[in-house]
Write a protein that holds these residues in place. Structure first.
Motif, PDB file in Angstrom:
ATOM      1  N   THR A   1       0.846  -1.196   0.000  1.00 55.75           N
ATOM      2  CA  THR A   1       0.000   0.000   0.000  1.00 55.75           C
ATOM      3  C   THR A   1       0.877   1.239   0.000  1.00 55.75           C
ATOM      4  O   THR A   1       1.810   1.346   0.803  1.00 55.75           O
ATOM      5  N   ALA A   2       0.570   2.171  -0.896  1.00 56.74           N
ATOM      6  CA  ALA A   2       1.223   3.479  -0.882  1.00 56.74           C
ATOM      7  C   ALA A   2       0.186   4.494  -0.416  1.00 56.74           C
ATOM      8  O   ALA A   2      -0.733   4.844  -1.157  1.00 56.74           O
ATOM      9  N   LEU A   3       0.302   4.920   0.829  1.00 54.83           N
ATOM     10  CA  LEU A   3      -0.583   5.937   1.399  1.00 54.83           C
ATOM     11  C   LEU A   3       0.121   7.274   1.215  1.00 54.83           C
ATOM     12  O   LEU A   3       1.125   7.549   1.883  1.00 54.83           O
ATOM     13  N   LEU A   4      -0.379   8.094   0.309  1.00 60.38           N
ATOM     14  CA  LEU A   4       0.344   9.293  -0.121  1.00 60.38           C
ATOM     15  C   LEU A   4      -0.362  10.569   0.319  1.00 60.38           C
ATOM     16  O   LEU A   4      -1.537  10.795  -0.014  1.00 60.38           O
ATOM     17  N   ASP A   5       0.371  11.398   1.032  1.00 63.40           N
ATOM     18  CA  ASP A   5      -0.086  12.733   1.420  1.00 63.40           C
ATOM     19  C   ASP A   5       0.390  13.690   0.339  1.00 63.40           C
ATOM     20  O   ASP A   5       1.592  13.881   0.152  1.00 63.40           O
ATOM     21  N   VAL A   6      -0.545  14.307  -0.393  1.00 57.46           N
ATOM     22  CA  VAL A   6      -0.163  15.125  -1.548  1.00 57.46           C
ATOM     23  C   VAL A   6      -0.105  16.615  -1.221  1.00 57.46           C
ATOM     24  O   VAL A   6       0.000  17.447  -2.120  1.00 57.46           O
ATOM     25  N   ARG A   7      -0.137  16.949   0.063  1.00 58.41           N
ATOM     26  CA  ARG A   7       0.082  18.335   0.466  1.00 58.41           C
ATOM     27  C   ARG A   7       1.573  18.646   0.420  1.00 58.41           C
ATOM     28  O   ARG A   7       2.408  17.774   0.214  1.00 58.41           O
ATOM     29  N   GLU A   8       1.918  19.900   0.630  1.00 59.93           N
ATOM     30  CA  GLU A   8       3.326  20.269   0.709  1.00 59.93           C
ATOM     31  C   GLU A   8       3.918  19.731   2.013  1.00 59.93           C
ATOM     32  O   GLU A   8       3.193  19.297   2.905  1.00 59.93           O
ATOM     33  N   GLU A   9       5.250  19.775   2.119  1.00 61.76           N
ATOM     34  CA  GLU A   9       5.901  19.121   3.249  1.00 61.76           C
ATOM     35  C   GLU A   9       5.532  19.720   4.600  1.00 61.76           C
ATOM     36  O   GLU A   9       5.392  18.991   5.593  1.00 61.76           O
ATOM     37  N   ASP A  10       5.352  21.038   4.673  1.00 61.65           N
ATOM     38  CA  ASP A  10       5.067  21.636   5.982  1.00 61.65           C
ATOM     39  C   ASP A  10       3.724  21.177   6.546  1.00 61.65           C
ATOM     40  O   ASP A  10       3.672  20.711   7.687  1.00 61.65           O
ATOM     41  N   PRO A  11       2.619  21.261   5.803  1.00 63.62           N
ATOM     42  CA  PRO A  11       1.377  20.726   6.364  1.00 63.62           C
ATOM     43  C   PRO A  11       1.445  19.226   6.623  1.00 63.62           C
ATOM     44  O   PRO A  11       0.854  18.737   7.592  1.00 63.62           O
ATOM     45  N   PHE A  12       2.148  18.491   5.772  1.00 61.08           N
ATOM     46  CA  PHE A  12       2.340  17.058   6.020  1.00 61.08           C
ATOM     47  C   PHE A  12       2.986  16.840   7.375  1.00 61.08           C
ATOM     48  O   PHE A  12       2.572  15.966   8.149  1.00 61.08           O
ATOM     49  N   ALA A  13       4.018  17.626   7.683  1.00 63.49           N
ATOM     50  CA  ALA A  13       4.758  17.437   8.928  1.00 63.49           C
ATOM     51  C   ALA A  13       3.934  17.799  10.159  1.00 63.49           C
ATOM     52  O   ALA A  13       4.252  17.346  11.264  1.00 63.49           O
ATOM     53  N   GLN A  14       2.887  18.586   9.987  1.00 60.77           N
ATOM     54  CA  GLN A  14       2.062  18.969  11.136  1.00 60.77           C
ATOM     55  C   GLN A  14       1.187  17.814  11.620  1.00 60.77           C
ATOM     56  O   GLN A  14       0.916  17.689  12.813  1.00 60.77           O
ATOM     57  N   ALA A  15       0.746  16.952  10.698  1.00 63.92           N
ATOM     58  CA  ALA A  15      -0.102  15.824  11.085  1.00 63.92           C
ATOM     59  C   ALA A  15      -0.260  14.876   9.910  1.00 63.92           C
ATOM     60  O   ALA A  15      -0.631  15.295   8.817  1.00 63.92           O
ATOM     61  N   HIS A  16       0.010  13.589  10.148  1.00 62.87           N
ATOM     62  CA  HIS A  16      -0.179  12.574   9.109  1.00 62.87           C
ATOM     63  C   HIS A  16      -0.176  11.189   9.744  1.00 62.87           C
ATOM     64  O   HIS A  16       0.337  11.006  10.854  1.00 62.87           O
ATOM     65  N   PRO A  17      -0.738  10.188   9.067  1.00 63.44           N
ATOM     66  CA  PRO A  17      -0.670   8.817   9.570  1.00 63.44           C
ATOM     67  C   PRO A  17       0.774   8.310   9.589  1.00 63.44           C
ATOM     68  O   PRO A  17       1.624   8.798   8.842  1.00 63.44           O
ATOM     69  N   LEU A  18       1.032   7.300  10.411  1.00 71.14           N
ATOM     70  CA  LEU A  18       2.383   6.778  10.581  1.00 71.14           C
ATOM     71  C   LEU A  18       3.023   6.384   9.256  1.00 71.14           C
ATOM     72  O   LEU A  18       4.163   6.745   8.985  1.00 71.14           O
ATOM     73  N   TRP A  19       2.303   5.651   8.411  1.00 71.82           N
ATOM     74  CA  TRP A  19       2.904   5.119   7.200  1.00 71.82           C
ATOM     75  C   TRP A  19       2.601   5.956   5.964  1.00 71.82           C
ATOM     76  O   TRP A  19       2.803   5.491   4.836  1.00 71.82           O
ATOM     77  N   ALA A  20       2.155   7.189   6.157  1.00 72.95           N
ATOM     78  CA  ALA A  20       1.955   8.077   5.010  1.00 72.95           C
ATOM     79  C   ALA A  20       3.310   8.551   4.493  1.00 72.95           C
ATOM     80  O   ALA A  20       4.227   8.823   5.267  1.00 72.95           O
ATOM     81  N   ALA A  21       3.418   8.648   3.177  1.00 71.79           N
ATOM     82  CA  ALA A  21       4.607   9.220   2.539  1.00 71.79           C
ATOM     83  C   ALA A  21       4.202  10.519   1.868  1.00 71.79           C
ATOM     84  O   ALA A  21       3.111  10.621   1.291  1.00 71.79           O
ATOM     85  N   ASN A  22       5.064  11.496   1.944  1.00 73.16           N
ATOM     86  CA  ASN A  22       4.763  12.798   1.358  1.00 73.16           C
ATOM     87  C   ASN A  22       5.169  12.821  -0.117  1.00 73.16           C
ATOM     88  O   ASN A  22       6.349  12.673  -0.445  1.00 73.16           O
ATOM     89  N   LEU A  23       4.192  12.979  -0.996  1.00 76.27           N
ATOM     90  CA  LEU A  23       4.444  13.151  -2.432  1.00 76.27           C
ATOM     91  C   LEU A  23       3.621  14.361  -2.867  1.00 76.27           C
ATOM     92  O   LEU A  23       2.479  14.224  -3.304  1.00 76.27           O
ATOM     93  N   PRO A  24       4.177  15.565  -2.729  1.00 72.89           N
ATOM     94  CA  PRO A  24       3.405  16.770  -3.011  1.00 72.89           C
ATOM     95  C   PRO A  24       2.864  16.801  -4.434  1.00 72.89           C
ATOM     96  O   PRO A  24       3.537  16.366  -5.378  1.00 72.89           O
TER      97      PRO A  24
END
Length: 544
Positions: free
Chosen positions: A26-49
């Protein structure tokens, strides 16, 4: 971002959690920019803006039928659907939207984590919690150094981080190099070895690596790293350049090899011959291949199909390097030490890890330099303008020309074209509707012009939708690099920010000017990660 609209199925928090527990890829992808990603995300989310999907997706998610779950801030956000459309245009077929976005995850009771590289940092805290990794406080280490005790300090970060700030007398030995090179730096078993990083994770993992390997020296982590050193009011060095010796005595290498193999075997690391790697390629399985040696060694010659990922950083940045949870990982080195030690930690973090064994012959390490990266075609090509031609327009103070720089905000602040506006690519609509004046000619640029070409296609579509079909959209040929190479004028600072600098999360442990309150808050957050892991329950960590 410019492909036709289409609908994508949603998947619930419970369904994603079930996949993680079952170790289904599973690729759980947070597509926000890195700063909002760093404020809150699931453990296994990866940041791909959303801003960088075209230049990162094929490399980071190599299998096009990977099960992908995308999310933005909430269900009403258009980031995830836009990202899904872009990924569909790149050939990805199993695209899903997280039900309710991040807010849906929170509302369903999902645990949320702060900061970046959280799986590795949480794992490091668990290692210390379960293994009671030995450590010394900053004042204790300083007292040893002041007394000229028999002690060596080894900095386990990247060399550039070490150069920014380091413990006085410390030598740069990035994490994966520790077991291989420690005997060269501390040949006397009585010499005390101190391992440090900026905060906690790499010093804990580095120290425990030496403990696990069974080196005879007394070993301890510098508790809380350079943050702890600064909070104690002690002075750091800047610009240090001490490195471990490049060569390793054969007797030391042999001891390190035996130690590393024993540790890897205990962690459940698997072995595979180089000519059998194809057997790992199977339907529904993603395989990442990494060379864990130094970047310099990699450039001098590496195995075909292997990407450079120095072992210490790979363990630190698994969420970035391996965004597909449940994927297979293959590691290689030419000494039988670094791959085994790096693999031992990844296996304890729940990954299926293989080490290329035996070490391939010298002839197999035939590729040199950095492999070429394939990028998808631009949806709508834009014309180019040469740096000198653009400079002539700007020198005329032409009000009809607007330069938009979509590089990283850190690079923009460091140096950019005079009068250029900074904008996050995914926020171009807000930029042209707000700060950037209406123009007859828009010139897009970035470091190399790569990202600018995709941004130009976005801008063309936005302008057409706003009735500005006569406006010209161009790309600066060669980007900022070509502008600076031509010796043209530059300026620095936050001179024209058309969007906030959300593309980069400022780590509390980076640089030399972090407030003490932020550094202490970061340490307090790390101390709470073990408890968060317990609440989340999807980690599959197993400390040996």
């Amino acid at each position: 971002m410019t492909t036709a609209d289409r609908s994508f199925p949603t998947v619930s928090f419970a369904a994603v959690r079930e996949r993680l527990l079952a170790r289904e890829e599973t690729a759980l992808l947070d597509v926000r920019e890195e700063d909002p990603f760093a404020q809150a995300h699931p453990l296994w989310a990866a940041n791909l803006p959303l801003s960088r999907i075209e230049i990162e997706a094929w490399r980071r998610i190599p299998r096009r039928d990977t099960f992908i779950v995308l999310y933005g801030e909430h269900a009403g956000s258009d980031l995830a659907p836009q990202a899904a459309r872009t990924l569909a245009s790149l050939g990805y077929t199993q695209l899903h939207l997280l039900e309710g976005g991040l807010e849906g995850w929170r509302a369903a009771g999902g645990e949320l984590f702060r900061d970046v590289n959280v799986p590795s940092k949480a794992f490091g805290e668990l290692v210390e919690h379960e293994r009671h990794t030995p450590s010394l406080s900053a004042p204790e280490v300083k007292a040893l150094l002041d007394a000229k005790a028999d002690v060596v300090v080894l900095d386990a970060r990247r060399f550039d981080e070490y150069q920014t700030m380091s413990i006085p007398s410390a030598t740069s030995v990035p994490g994966a190099e520790l077991v291989l090179r420690v005997r060269e730096l501390a040949p006397d078993p009585a010499t005390r070895v101190i391992v440090n990083c900026a905060g906690r994770t790499r010093s804990i993992i580095g120290t425990q690596s030496l403990v696990n390997a069974g080196i005879p020296n007394p070993v301890a982590a510098l508790r809380n790293g350079t943050i702890g050193w600064k909070l104690a009011g002690q002075t750091l060095d800047h610009g240090a350049a001490r490195r471990a010796p490049a060569s390793v005595a054969e007797e030391h290498r042999a001891s390190a090899r035996a130690d590393a193999r024993r540790v890897a075997d205990a962690a459940g690391v698997r072995r595979i011959a180089f000519d059998a790697l194809a057997t790992l390629e199977a339907p529904g399985r993603t395989v990442y291949r990494f060379d864990v040696r130094t970047p310099e060694e990699y450039a001098a010659g590496h195995l075909p199909g292997f990407a450079s990922a120095p072992g210490g950083q790979l363990v630190q940045e698994t969420d970035h390097q391996v965004p597909v949870r449940g994927a297979r990982i293959v590691l290689a080195d030419d000494d039988g030490v670094r791959a085994s030690m790096s693999a031992s930690w990844l296996a304890q973090m729940g990954w299926e890890v293989h080490v290329v064994d035996p070490v391939p012959p010298a002839a197999a390490w035939r590729e040199t330099g950095t492999p070429a990266v394939a990028y998808p075609p631009v949806a709508q090509a834009a014309g180019e303008i040469a740096p000198l031609e653009l400079a002539a327009l700007l020198n005329k103070k032409d009000p009809g020309t607007a330069v938009i720089d979509v590089t990283t905000s850190a690079n923009y602040v460091k140096r950019h074209i005079p009068s250029a506006w900074y904008a996050v690519r995914a926020q171009l609509a807000a930029a042209i509707d707000g700060a950037i004046p209406r123009a007859q000619r828009y010139v897009l640029t970035c470091g190399s012009s790569l990202l600018a070409r995709y941004a130009a296609a976005d801008l063309r579509a936005l302008l057409d939708a706003r009735g500005q079909r006569d406006a010209e959209v161009l790309v600066l040929a060669g980007g900022n690099a070509a502008w600076f190479a031509a010796g043209l004028e530059a300026e620095s600072g936050e001179t024209r920010l058309a969007t906030p600098r959300t593309d980069r999360y400022r780590r509390p442990y980076e640089g030399t000017d972090a407030p003490a309150e932020a550094m202490q808050a970061y340490l307090d957050w790390e101390f709470g990660l073990v408890e968060q892991l317990g609440r989340d329950g999807t980690h599959h960590f197993r400390v040996v």
